[in-house]
Design a protein around this motif. Structure first.
Motif, short mmCIF file in Angstrom:
data_model
loop_
_atom_site.label_atom_id
_atom_site.label_comp_id
_atom_site.label_asym_id
_atom_site.label_seq_id
_atom_site.Cartn_x
_atom_site.Cartn_y
_atom_site.Cartn_z
N LYS A 109 55.67 26.09 -32.31
CA LYS A 109 56.08 26.22 -30.91
C LYS A 109 57.33 25.41 -30.62
O LYS A 109 58.27 25.89 -29.96
CB LYS A 109 54.94 25.76 -30.00
N LEU A 112 60.38 26.91 -32.82
CA LEU A 112 60.73 28.31 -32.57
C LEU A 112 61.77 28.43 -31.45
O LEU A 112 62.64 29.30 -31.48
CB LEU A 112 59.47 29.09 -32.20
N LYS A 113 61.68 27.53 -30.50
CA LYS A 113 62.55 27.61 -29.32
C LYS A 113 64.04 27.59 -29.66
O LYS A 113 64.80 28.44 -29.16
CB LYS A 113 62.20 26.48 -28.35
N LYS A 116 65.05 30.91 -31.18
CA LYS A 116 65.04 31.97 -30.17
C LYS A 116 66.28 31.90 -29.29
O LYS A 116 66.85 32.92 -28.90
CB LYS A 116 63.77 31.86 -29.32
N GLU A 196 56.62 33.36 -38.01
CA GLU A 196 56.32 33.48 -36.58
C GLU A 196 57.58 33.86 -35.80
O GLU A 196 57.52 34.65 -34.85
CB GLU A 196 55.75 32.16 -36.06
N THR A 197 58.72 33.33 -36.22
CA THR A 197 59.99 33.66 -35.57
C THR A 197 60.27 35.16 -35.68
O THR A 197 60.60 35.82 -34.69
CB THR A 197 61.15 32.88 -36.21
N THR A 199 58.17 37.51 -36.21
CA THR A 199 57.16 38.25 -35.45
C THR A 199 57.56 38.32 -33.98
O THR A 199 57.47 39.38 -33.34
CB THR A 199 55.78 37.57 -35.58
N ARG A 200 58.03 37.20 -33.44
CA ARG A 200 58.43 37.16 -32.03
C ARG A 200 59.68 38.00 -31.77
O ARG A 200 59.82 38.60 -30.70
CB ARG A 200 58.70 35.71 -31.61
#
Length: 372
Positions: A109, A112-113, A116, A196-197, A199-200
């Motif tokens: 979390k 990832l920011k 993004k 996860e990155t 995936t988002r």
């Protein structure tokens, strides 16, 4: 006999721990609280499914959730500010109570920011490129003013390599930091972050690829449509997939391939399955395109082969039918090298884009096109 004695000791210890655990929590000593809960869990596993301790089992789960909630703000702060000692202390607490997943989720979390934000910079740049007249309803400026206020247009294919470079640099830094902060888990934590990155970002990535394939052909660029739109029929009738569309897709795929090779090198210490899962995630935006690869090649080859003139060019007259047939045969013979060149190009595209995984689809497309 000895086993029974040890079980009785565990039962007595469990009763004692259950009685003091609230005082331990009240003291604010989180490492001691984690140790107490770990001992309770050990004692419970030793005594087994005893009805007398059913409430203690429920109490333990509540307390573990409570302790996890207490350390989360500290974990977030430690991860955000790269506090190695604090992170390791919290890691020990979470491991003791079997909540490593919480650490993994928070790590992802927090980190990832920034990635993004890098991804969203492209959209910000695109919005900045729009004329001011599009940004303010009813406000019209002259063409000169609008042009001067716009930044040079940046295509996705031009921007993507720089995005990959920045992500790679960020992951390299995280890998080095995690080797110190999480010496036992860095080889899974950082790959998990990238998985996860992707995936988002997947839906947005697919959309950008689609528009980028349309940008290379004036007709589809004007319509702001791409390969997926053509295949789905969400575009004016008569618009067809061209070789340039697929070549643009392959070019983007090659950029991703270069990034994937760098990732493979960076994550070389990870388990093979972790590495495979990570690479699958990196290539995931192209999955929907590869599933439709056969249809793309079918459309392209159909148009290319149809463009080869195999008809006789002699006007009909006395004996003209025989002459026309002869001319057609001659043109068919001359067309063979042209067709071979087209087929070789299709094979090269298949290998470049799918690695040969969709060769069956290519063969089906070739069979269908050649029998038309």
């Amino acid at each position: 006999m000895e086993a029974a004695y040890e079980t009785l000791q565990d039962a007595a210890g469990l009763t004692q721990l259950s009685a003091i655990v609230e005082d331990v929590f009240a003291s604010g000593d989180l490492p001691r609280a984690a140790e107490t809960l770990a001992n309770m869990r050990h004692c419970l596993s030793a005594v087994g499914e005893v009805a007398e301790f059913a409430n203690v089992r429920k109490q333990l789960e509540v307390l573990e959730d409570r302790l996890e909630g207490m350390v989360q703000p500290r974990l977030y702060d430690a991860l955000s500010n790269c506090k190695v000692d604090a992170v390791q202390d919290i890691w020990k607490i979470l491991i003791q109570i079997g909540r490593f997943k919480s650490l993994e989720l928070h790590y992802t979390k927090v980190h990832l920011k920034p990635i993004k934000q890098l991804w969203e910079e492209f959209d910000s740049r695109q919005r900045a490129n729009k004329p001011a007249s599009e940004k303010h309803d009813g406000e019209r400026l002259s063409t000169i003013t609008s042009s001067s206020s716009s930044l040079p247009t940046l295509s996705f294919s031009s921007w993507l390599p720089s995005f990959y470079d920045e992500v790679l640099l960020y992951l390299e830094q995280e890998w080095k930091w995690c080797m110190i902060g999480f010496p036992d888990d860095y080889s899974t934590l950082v790959p998990k972050l990238l998985i996860e990155t992707m995936t988002r970002l997947s839906a947005s990535f697919v959309s950008r690829i689609n528009l980028a394939t349309g940008d290379v052909v004036p007709e589809t660029r004007t319509l702001a449509k791409g390969i997926l739109d053509i295949l789905s029929g969400d575009i004016p009738k008569g618009t067809k997939i061209q070789t340039r569309h697929l070549e643009a897709l392959i070019e983007l795929h090659n950029m991703t391939g270069a990034f994937a090779r760098n990732i493979q090198h960076l994550f070389s210490e990870s388990d093979l399955q972790v590495l495979l899962d990570t690479l699958k995630a990196v290539y995931s935006p192209y999955a929907s395109y590869k599933q439709r690869y056969g249809r793309m090649e079918h459309a392209i080859l159909s148009a290319e082969i149809a463009a080869i003139d195999l008809r006789g060019a002699v006007a009909r007259g006395v004996g003209a039918q025989g002459i026309e047939l002869s001319e057609t045969v001659r043109r068919m013979e001359e067309s063979i090298p042209q067709v071979i060149v087209l087929l070789e190009a299709a094979v090269e595209r298949c290998i470049s884009f799918t690695g040969g995984s969709e060769v069956d689809e290519l063969i089906l497309a070739l069979d269908d096109v050649m029998l038309q």
